[in-house]
Design a protein around this motif. Structure first.
Motif, short mmCIF file in Angstrom:
data_model
loop_
_atom_site.label_atom_id
_atom_site.label_comp_id
_atom_site.label_asym_id
_atom_site.label_seq_id
_atom_site.Cartn_x
_atom_site.Cartn_y
_atom_site.Cartn_z
N PHE A 184 0.78 -1.14 -0.04
CA PHE A 184 -0.09 0.14 -0.07
C PHE A 184 0.79 1.19 0.14
N ARG A 185 2.18 1.28 0.20
CA ARG A 185 3.02 2.26 0.17
C ARG A 185 2.81 3.26 -1.14
N HIS A 186 2.76 2.55 -2.29
CA HIS A 186 2.80 3.35 -3.50
C HIS A 186 1.30 3.76 -3.87
N HIS A 187 0.27 2.64 -3.34
CA HIS A 187 -1.08 2.74 -3.73
C HIS A 187 -1.96 2.59 -2.72
N LEU A 188 -2.22 3.96 -2.07
CA LEU A 188 -2.92 4.05 -0.74
C LEU A 188 -4.18 3.57 -1.04
N LEU A 189 -4.71 4.10 -2.27
CA LEU A 189 -6.16 3.64 -2.72
C LEU A 189 -6.04 3.06 -4.12
N PRO A 190 -5.99 1.90 -4.16
CA PRO A 190 -5.59 1.31 -5.51
C PRO A 190 -6.88 1.69 -6.30
N PRO A 191 -6.69 1.61 -7.80
CA PRO A 191 -7.96 1.76 -8.60
C PRO A 191 -8.90 0.79 -8.27
N LEU A 192 -10.09 1.35 -8.35
CA LEU A 192 -11.54 0.72 -8.20
C LEU A 192 -11.71 0.28 -6.75
N ALA A 193 -10.76 0.83 -5.73
CA ALA A 193 -10.94 0.58 -4.38
C ALA A 193 -12.19 1.15 -3.83
N GLU A 194 -12.34 2.55 -4.36
CA GLU A 194 -13.43 3.41 -3.90
C GLU A 194 -14.97 2.57 -4.32
N LYS A 195 -14.89 1.43 -5.08
CA LYS A 195 -16.19 0.81 -5.43
C LYS A 195 -16.28 -0.23 -4.23
N ILE A 196 -15.44 -0.70 -3.48
CA ILE A 196 -15.42 -1.90 -2.73
C ILE A 196 -16.83 -1.91 -1.78
N PRO A 197 -16.98 -0.63 -0.92
CA PRO A 197 -18.21 -0.62 -0.12
C PRO A 197 -19.46 -1.07 -0.89
N ALA A 198 -19.69 -0.37 -1.93
CA ALA A 198 -20.95 -0.47 -2.68
C ALA A 198 -21.11 -1.72 -3.18
N TYR A 199 -19.99 -2.31 -3.65
CA TYR A 199 -19.86 -3.47 -4.48
C TYR A 199 -20.10 -4.62 -3.44
N ILE A 200 -19.71 -4.46 -2.13
CA ILE A 200 -19.98 -5.68 -0.95
C ILE A 200 -21.37 -5.56 -0.78
N GLY A 201 -21.90 -4.08 -0.75
CA GLY A 201 -23.56 -4.03 -0.45
C GLY A 201 -24.34 -4.94 -1.51
N PHE A 202 -23.77 -4.75 -2.87
CA PHE A 202 -24.67 -5.22 -3.88
C PHE A 202 -24.53 -6.87 -3.63
N SER A 203 -23.44 -7.17 -3.52
CA SER A 203 -23.13 -8.69 -3.42
C SER A 203 -23.86 -9.44 -2.26
N PHE A 204 -23.90 -8.56 -1.28
CA PHE A 204 -24.57 -9.15 0.08
C PHE A 204 -26.20 -9.07 -0.13
N LEU A 205 -26.51 -8.25 -1.00
CA LEU A 205 -27.90 -8.30 -1.36
C LEU A 205 -28.16 -9.52 -2.17
N ARG A 206 -27.30 -9.76 -3.09
CA ARG A 206 -27.68 -10.81 -4.12
C ARG A 206 -27.50 -12.05 -3.16
N ILE A 207 -26.61 -12.29 -2.25
CA ILE A 207 -26.53 -13.80 -1.43
C ILE A 207 -28.04 -13.55 -0.71
N LEU A 208 -28.37 -12.54 -0.03
CA LEU A 208 -29.49 -12.46 0.58
C LEU A 208 -30.80 -12.95 0.06
N ILE A 209 -30.79 -12.52 -1.37
CA ILE A 209 -31.96 -12.91 -2.08
C ILE A 209 -31.81 -14.51 -2.53
N ALA A 210 -30.50 -15.01 -2.91
CA ALA A 210 -30.25 -16.33 -3.19
C ALA A 210 -30.75 -17.19 -1.78
N TYR A 211 -30.47 -16.55 -0.66
CA TYR A 211 -30.78 -17.39 0.52
C TYR A 211 -32.27 -17.26 0.69
N VAL A 212 -32.86 -16.37 0.56
CA VAL A 212 -34.58 -16.37 0.72
C VAL A 212 -35.21 -17.11 -0.22
N LEU A 213 -34.88 -17.08 -1.58
CA LEU A 213 -35.21 -17.97 -2.58
C LEU A 213 -35.01 -19.60 -2.17
#
Ligand code: ADP
Ligand code: MG
Lengths: 250, 596
Positions: B358-387
């Motif tokens: 991380f010394r050179h890339h404190l915030l690697p490219p695409l890193a800013e998407k991580i929280p939202a993407y984890i949210g989307f993925s969690f939602l998908r798992i939740l739906i899969a679980y309910v189904l």
């Protein structure tokens, strides 16, 4: 003197506050005696037995075996457990052999000894049976055979008859006395834990009552009645009554 | 039960050990006959290669399984005997168990390549280690739990009679673990097959390496431009064939045999009925001759050889001696010191490694998407679980009173759990994308089906286990009271299976996180389909998928992204486990326990 407990105290340290279960227990046992430890459930009888076997150290005080302080497991003891403690994946013979091989007895001698004790407890024909194929009484016979097969100087029994139905336990008690009296067998000193006072008076030379919180020896009664003892004899009931009234006082 | 015992005895521990050793020998022999020296980035899928591919994958699985067994026994026993180590080992295992195995890829690859060079041996070892990471954690837990659940009298008996060392291990410790280990071995094999594709196609420095195997076959088949459907069907058929053979020759007879290692007398209904080769063995002279003259000589011969060497080694043992207390103390201090040194080394080394990234890339490219993407993925798992729950719960309640259906269902769950997502890709993509033309939502639907495949079988498996554990007398009393079916569900079945339901939920979510890698980045017949989610991001970070820019990320940035994504995932999973699942599970286990 075979065994001496000197000011033995046991404190259990669990998640909550430390609990002192036994405090200043003193007990002397000579060779050849049959002793019953009695007391209400939870008073520390099993704990006392485990301290004698060296399964855990006392928190303070000392256990002496043949005048030497105990530092670990006492392999001169044989233990009989309340719920039999048989390994379900081993046959009757294998369960007994295991204890013998642990002591480095060579295979041939161990097999002979196992067969001898299986015969003694009346289990011949069941050598190759698994514990789950046996009734409760038969399981406890295996437990007894295993403990005796190591030819211990001190036989320890923790409520050996509690898990059995009344008829089976009456039979097994009689057999135990026969075995104990048998001059061919090595077992001479027995310490048995029970919560059944009548059982204790029927079997023991000496009944030791543990009671109080924390537990200690509150009564040490010699029973000199001739064997076989009859439950409805007047002397028998007197002994039973005196133990019961002592238990009620504490 | 009693009439089965003579047969069970023949399928003894020797059968298991023998089977494993025969397979190991075959694996070694195959490697010797067919030395490998070069790696390819692409192994064209050819039906003629399929048997060979299947054999390679199978050997990898066997090797990873042996590694897992050894790991599970040693770490499980260590956690049981050493209270201090336990407090460290259990949470770590808990995390390892619930993070996607793709997180281990960089480390495993780097180590293997560093140790064995870029040759095929290094990649083979990396693949085996990766399969191992999908197999071993639950087995380790099961060893620990079996030991913890061991009746106190058994331990006391062992100590009282002075049973210790190797004797204690082979006569008490190992047998106690057998039933749990067996059940978890089945789960682990399914997990291994499931992850196989990802383990056989590795990418190092943006270069793909494909090891010959059924996992890479399926991947290549899905990308075949000419016959994706036919090749895929062949691959899936072979894979299902292997899974069913394993069940028939190994798991079923072992499950019957393992009954002898249980403390409770109850025979679990999962092992009733279909007994695999054992039933075959009992049925007629031809199968019996086959087993007696082909299978037993092979397995028992090898096991006998082991027993013989062990026996002759035993004759040489020295008489027992008391080790002086000082030596024991010094030795245990050395062990403790080495342990601390190891931990310190790992923490410092790992810390240095991460900081360096991380010394050179404190915030690697695409890193800013991580929280939202984890949210989307969690939602998908939740739906899969309910189904999944929507069909699993009725199915289980329906099958409860129908033993045949019950067994079928449990068999199905074990088999299907091993089907890798790639094996389903061709169906879902052709349905949702190519035939229904659903566009983006078609990809979502396809991904959802794949995700459900990674979720539903765990729920089903655990719920069936919970049903099987309901005591017979409770069922009888409910029937005797004349409770209606609906009342029985409400007052008996649902409370009784709640603990298993929560256990199933935890494993299902673990399975879901693992499946995301496959369900959010789908390649089929030359096309790639992406879904915005952490699974896709992990694919980008591990070099399998291209970022939106179309150019692969430089290695350092990719690593930084991977660490950031996996780190966030771990935090989320640990928090969820601690704050939600574990509490619910403990509550259910306490409130609805069946002993009193
Ligand atoms: N390993 C242990 N840790 C903590 N407390 C214990 C342990 N073993 C027993 N106890 C407690 O010590 C008390 C005495 O136990 P025990 O010796 O088994 O009694 P008894 O055999 O007379 O019924 C009980 O209250 C029990 O809960
Ligand atoms: Mg007790």
């Amino acid at each position: 003197m075979l065994l001496k407990l000197e000011n033995v105290t046991k404190v259990y340290q669990t998640d909550g506050p430390a609990a002192t279960i036994l405090e200043d227990v003193n007990l002397r046992v000579d060779s050849g005696q049959f002793i019953c430890l009695v007391g209400q459930s939870g008073c520390g009888k099993s704990t006392t037995l485990r301290l004698i076997n060296g399964l855990m150290p006392p928190s303070s005080g000392k256990v002496y075996f043949k005048d030497k302080p105990l530092t670990g497991i006492n392999l001169q003891c044989g233990m009989v457990f309340q719920n039999f403690a048989l390994l379900p994946w081993m046959t009757v013979t294998q369960n007994i052999l295991l204890a013998l091989e642990a002591r480095g007895i060579d295979r041939a001698a161990a097999a002979k000894r196992a067969a001898f004790y299986i015969d003694k407890v009346g289990l011949d024909g069941f050598e190759a049976a698994y514990p789950r194929e046996l009734s409760g009484g038969m399981k406890q016979r295996v437990g007894l055979a295993r403990a005796m097969a190591v030819e211990p100087e001190l036989l320890l029994m923790d409520e050996p008859f509690s898990a059995l139905d009344p008829l089976t336990s009456i039979n097994l008690r009689e057999e135990l006395l026969d075995i104990w009296a048998d001059p061919n067998l090595a077992v001479s000193t027995v310490i048995m834990v029970t919560h059944n006072i009548e059982e204790a008076v029927e079997l023991a030379d000496r009944v030791v009552l543990i009671g109080g919180r924390p537990g200690h020896v509150v009564m040490d009664l010699d029973i000199t009645l001739p064997r076989p003892r009859h439950k409805n004899s007047e002397a028998f009931t007197r002994h039973v009554d005196s133990i019961f009234s002592m238990m009620a006082e504490i | 039960m009693a009439d089965e015992i003579p047969q069970i005895r023949r399928f003894s521990l020797g059968y298991w050990v023998g089977t494993i050793l025969v397979l190991l020998a075959a694996a070694v022999l195959a490697r010797m006959l067919h030395p490998f020296n070069h790696v390819k980035s692409h192994v064209p899928a050819s039906v003629w290669q399929l048997p060979q591919d299947a054999a390679w994958s199978f050997f990898r699985m066997v090797e990873a399984y042996i590694l897992s067994l050894v790991f599970a026994m040693s770490v499980g026993v260590y956690a049981y005997t050493n209270l201090r180590a336990r407090r460290l080992i259990l949470p770590i295992l808990d995390i390892l168990q619930s993070i996607p195995i793709v997180s281990f890829f960089p480390a495993a690859l780097a180590v293997a390549v560093w140790l064995f060079g870029g040759g095929r041996l290094g990649f083979e070892i990396a693949a085996v280690v990766l399969i191992f990471t999908g197999m071993s954690w639950n087995m380790t837990f099961s060893v620990y739990e079996s030991l913890i659940m061991m009746p106190r009298e058994t331990t006391e008996c062992a100590e009282s009679f002075g049973i210790r060392g190797a004797q204690r291990f082979f006569t008490i410790t190992l047998p106690v673990c057998v039933p749990g280990l067996l059940y978890n071995s089945i789960v682990s094999w399914a997990a291994g097959w499931f992850a196989l594709t990802a383990c056989e196609i590795l990418s190092v420095n943006n270069q793909k390496v494909a090891l010959p195997g059924i996992g890479s076959f399926l991947q290549q088949a899905a990308n075949s431009k000419t016959h994706p459907l036919e090749l895929n069907l062949c691959g899936v058929a072979v894979l299902l064939g292997i899974i069913m053979m394993m069940e028939f020759f190994v798991w079923r007879p072992l499950a019957v045999w393992a009954e002898i290692f249980r403390y409770e007398v109850a025979v679990s209904s999962i092992t009733r009925g279909h007994t695999g080769i054992l039933g075959w063995y009992q049925r007629g002279w031809l199968p019996r001759a086959f087993v007696n003259y082909v299978i037993f000589p092979l397995t028992n011969g090898v096991a006998g050889l082991v027993r013989y060497t062990r026996g002759s080694a035993k004759k040489m043992v020295l008489p027992r001696m008391e080790v002086p207390a000082l030596i024991i103390r010094v030795w245990s201090n050395i062990q403790r010191f080495a342990g601390w040194l190891l931990i310190a080394g790992l923490v410092l080394g790992g810390g240095y490694y991460i900081v360096n990234i991380f010394r050179h890339h404190l915030l690697p490219p695409l890193a800013e998407k991580i929280p939202a993407y984890i949210g989307f993925s969690f939602l998908r798992i939740l739906i899969a679980y309910v189904l999944s729950m929507l069909w699993v719960v009725p199915a289980v309640l329906w099958a409860r009173t129908r033993p045949r259906a019950f067994r079928r269902l449990s068999s199905l769950s074990q088999t299907m759990a091993g089907l890798p997502p790639i094996a389903l890709t061709f169906i879902v993509i052709s349905i949702f994308v190519e035939h229904l033309h659903m566009g983006y939502w078609g990809v979502e639907a396809a991904g959802m089906v794949l995700l459900m495949n990674g979720v539903q079988w765990y729920v089903l498996f655990n719920m069936l286990g919970g049903i099987a554990k309901i005591p017979g007398d409770l069922k009888e009393v409910c029937n005797a009271m004349g409770l209606s079916r609906r009342q029985q569900w409400r007052y008996l079945v649902i409370p009784a299976i709640l603990p298993s339901l929560f256990t199933g939920t935890i494993t299902a979510f673990g399975g879901g996180w693992n499946t995301l890698i496959f369900s959010e980045f789908i390649t089929y017949s030359g096309h790639t389909y992406n879904l915005p989610g952490i699974g896709w991001l992990l694919n980008v970070a591990s070099g399998s998928a291209l970022p939106p820019s179309g150019k692969p990320l430089p290695a350092a940035q990719a690593q930084a992204l991977l660490f950031a994504a996996v780190g966030c995932l771990i935090v989320l999973i640990v928090v969820l486990n601690r704050l939600l699942w574990k509490r619910l599970q403990a509550w259910a286990a306490d409130r609805f326990r069946l002993d009193y």
